[in-house]
Design an enzyme around this catalytic site. Structure first.
Site, mmCIF file in Angstrom:
data_model
loop_
_atom_site.group_PDB
_atom_site.id
_atom_site.type_symbol
_atom_site.label_atom_id
_atom_site.label_comp_id
_atom_site.label_asym_id
_atom_site.label_seq_id
_atom_site.Cartn_x
_atom_site.Cartn_y
_atom_site.Cartn_z
ATOM 1 N N ASP A 93 0.713 -1.184 0.185
ATOM 2 C CA ASP A 93 -0.076 -0.029 0.107
ATOM 3 C C ASP A 93 0.930 1.257 0.025
ATOM 4 O O ASP A 93 0.415 2.354 -0.717
ATOM 5 C CB ASP A 93 -1.003 -0.046 1.194
ATOM 6 N N LYS A 130 2.121 -15.585 -2.395
ATOM 7 C CA LYS A 130 2.533 -16.572 -3.283
ATOM 8 C C LYS A 130 3.611 -17.445 -2.505
ATOM 9 O O LYS A 130 3.709 -18.863 -2.363
ATOM 10 C CB LYS A 130 3.148 -16.321 -4.586
ATOM 11 N N ARG A 188 -11.860 10.041 -11.830
ATOM 12 C CA ARG A 188 -11.057 9.903 -10.600
ATOM 13 C C ARG A 188 -10.608 8.622 -10.099
ATOM 14 O O ARG A 188 -10.016 8.654 -9.188
ATOM 15 C CB ARG A 188 -12.033 10.771 -9.791
ATOM 16 N N LYS A 189 -10.698 7.502 -10.825
ATOM 17 C CA LYS A 189 -10.180 6.319 -10.465
ATOM 18 C C LYS A 189 -9.032 6.202 -11.218
ATOM 19 O O LYS A 189 -8.596 6.456 -12.314
ATOM 20 C CB LYS A 189 -11.175 5.226 -10.698
#
Length: 213
Positions: free
Chosen positions: A111, A136, A157-158
């Site tokens: 993140d 994994k 906006r994405k």
């Protein structure tokens, strides 16, 4: 007077840039850092500073002051190619399964790297709306991993980003991820201003007094 002195000391400490090698970094982590940092010489890449923030409010992935115990990392941005690369060493305070890194710590770095990529490349201020991770391989404590993230596409906006994590030598994929970031509206930005620092981080950051080996 004492309160004023302490306040000034905290402000001085808050400008330390930790995205540089220190004595806790392994030789492998240092070597990868120097390889990535060499890419900044021609202007294609820039190194994103990492802040040591003191007091009650601390940047989550920089909240462990003791060197080598938490996240040790540096992120590099390529605006033209809309991607980011990060070298990260995981300390013993991030343990999940015995001798391995907690999955939440890996998610934190994913993140962080993807958010830093969005922050430096996209216009406006974006927040994570969705983060999907496929684990994994387990990551050993004390090991070094490479995080690679990129902007895949934008729709109003994405913004859609993807990332994957490899071992230090690139031979093993440890996990991959996709994310959706949403740009704050002007109204949301006005409401958020009271939570943002008054001065630009980049104007206040200084290189830490640590040896770069």
């Amino acid at each position: 007077m004492a309160r004023q002195v302490n306040s000034q000391r905290n402000q001085e400490e808050a400008v330390i840039d930790l995205a540089w090698p220190n004595e806790a970094w392994s030789d492998v982590t240092k070597e990868i850092f120097h390889q990535l940092n060499a890419g900044t010489e021609n202007g294609d890449w820039t190194r994103h500073p990492g802040y040591l923030r003191t007091g009650e409010r601390r940047l989550y992935c920089r909240n462990i002051s003791e060197q080598g115990k938490g996240f040790e990392y540096a992120i590099f941005i390529n605006k033209r190619e809309q991607r980011a690369t990060c070298v990260c060493q995981f300390g013993p305070y991030l343990e999940g399964p015995p001798s391995h890194v907690h999955g939440g710590a890996v998610a934190t770095m994913l993140d962080t790297v993807m958010g830093t990529c969005a922050y430096n490349i996209l216009e406006g201020f974006h927040l994570t709306a969705n983060l999907n991770i496929n684990y994994k391989k387990p990551v050993r404590l004390g090991s070094t991993a490479i995080f690679l993230a990129k902007v895949d596409k934008q729709e109003n906006r994405k913004a859609y980003l993807s990332a994957y994590v490899t071992s230090a030598d690139g031979s093993t994929t440890l996990c991959d991820a996709t994310s959706l970031f949403v740009q704050l509206s002007q109204e949301q930005m006005e409401k958020a201003k009271k939570y943002l620092p008054q001065d630009s981080h980049n104007d206040k950051v200084e290189k830490a007094e640590m040896s770069v080996v």
